[in-house]
Design a protein around this motif. Structure first.
Motif, mmCIF file in Angstrom:
data_model
loop_
_atom_site.group_PDB
_atom_site.id
_atom_site.type_symbol
_atom_site.label_atom_id
_atom_site.label_comp_id
_atom_site.label_asym_id
_atom_site.label_seq_id
_atom_site.Cartn_x
_atom_site.Cartn_y
_atom_site.Cartn_z
ATOM 1 N N THR A 181 6.795 -0.610 7.349
ATOM 2 C CA THR A 181 6.694 0.578 6.514
ATOM 3 C C THR A 181 8.070 0.933 5.995
ATOM 4 O OG1 THR A 181 4.805 1.390 7.758
ATOM 5 C CG2 THR A 181 6.007 3.009 6.458
ATOM 6 N N ARG A 200 10.045 3.949 4.042
ATOM 7 C CA ARG A 200 9.955 5.329 3.563
ATOM 8 C C ARG A 200 10.588 5.429 2.182
ATOM 9 N NH1 ARG A 200 14.780 7.824 3.725
ATOM 10 N NH2 ARG A 200 16.352 7.032 5.169
ATOM 11 N N SER A 239 2.576 -5.553 3.805
ATOM 12 C CA SER A 239 1.833 -6.421 4.708
ATOM 13 C C SER A 239 2.318 -7.865 4.592
ATOM 14 C CB SER A 239 0.334 -6.368 4.385
ATOM 15 O OG SER A 239 -0.367 -7.311 5.172
ATOM 16 N N SER A 270 3.235 -6.135 9.427
ATOM 17 C CA SER A 270 3.585 -5.203 8.351
ATOM 18 C C SER A 270 4.845 -4.420 8.714
ATOM 19 C CB SER A 270 2.435 -4.233 8.071
ATOM 20 O OG SER A 270 2.236 -3.368 9.157
ATOM 21 N N THR A 313 13.511 0.886 6.237
ATOM 22 C CA THR A 313 12.515 0.318 7.160
ATOM 23 C C THR A 313 12.893 0.542 8.620
ATOM 24 O OG1 THR A 313 13.592 -1.853 7.086
ATOM 25 C CG2 THR A 313 11.747 -1.480 5.542
ATOM 26 N N THR A 362 3.625 0.577 2.752
ATOM 27 C CA THR A 362 3.384 -0.382 3.821
ATOM 28 C C THR A 362 3.343 -1.762 3.186
ATOM 29 O OG1 THR A 362 2.173 1.197 5.176
ATOM 30 C CG2 THR A 362 1.798 -1.142 5.634
ATOM 31 N N THR A 364 0.839 -1.198 0.000
ATOM 32 C CA THR A 364 0.000 0.000 0.000
ATOM 33 C C THR A 364 0.873 1.246 0.000
ATOM 34 O OG1 THR A 364 -1.635 -1.176 1.333
ATOM 35 C CG2 THR A 364 -1.837 1.217 1.238
ATOM 36 N N GLU A 397 1.263 4.964 0.904
ATOM 37 C CA GLU A 397 0.661 5.874 1.873
ATOM 38 C C GLU A 397 0.703 7.312 1.352
ATOM 39 O OE1 GLU A 397 -0.906 4.478 4.196
ATOM 40 O OE2 GLU A 397 0.025 2.506 4.218
ATOM 41 N N SER A 411 5.405 6.792 1.482
ATOM 42 C CA SER A 411 5.986 5.549 1.991
ATOM 43 C C SER A 411 5.150 4.365 1.515
ATOM 44 C CB SER A 411 6.055 5.575 3.519
ATOM 45 O OG SER A 411 4.757 5.605 4.076
#
Length: 97
Positions: free
Chosen positions: A40, A42, A21, A38, A70, A19, A11, A13, A17
């Motif tokens: 994230t 950047r 999963s 998950s 991460t 995400t 996903t 954001e 960034s």
């Protein structure tokens, strides 16, 4: 991964960034002994790319970049399974693509 469409487990954001999963995997990553669903990542900057430029091994360069983006240690990233790591590679590839 087909161009233009992100997989369900990835996903983008609002801040740019990604995400990643792992919720659908039976074997989820463990960070400091805690299972996570998950991570994230950047968006990399030019400074991030310049910081890893001197690493000779392409694999080491990529894993170090993923660790930085991460906010995980390189050892943690190296301990992931290839399926888990592959998802992070895909997210990193979106930024570079």
């Amino acid at each position: 991964m087909s161009e233009g469409k992100l997989p369900e487990w990835l996903t983008e954001e609002d801040d740019g960034s990604m995400t990643v999963s792992f919720a659908d995997l039976k074997n989820k990553p463990k960070l400091d002994g805690t299972e996570v669903s998950s991570l994230t990542m950047r968006e990399p900057t030019v400074a991030d790319e310049l910081a890893i430029e001197k690493i000779k091994s392409i694999g080491e360069r990529e894993s170090q970049a993923i660790a930085n983006l991460t906010e995980q240690s390189p050892e943690t990233i190296r301990g992931l399974t290839m399926r888990q790591y592959g998802r992070l590679q895909d997210a990193y590839g979106v930024f570079l693509g």
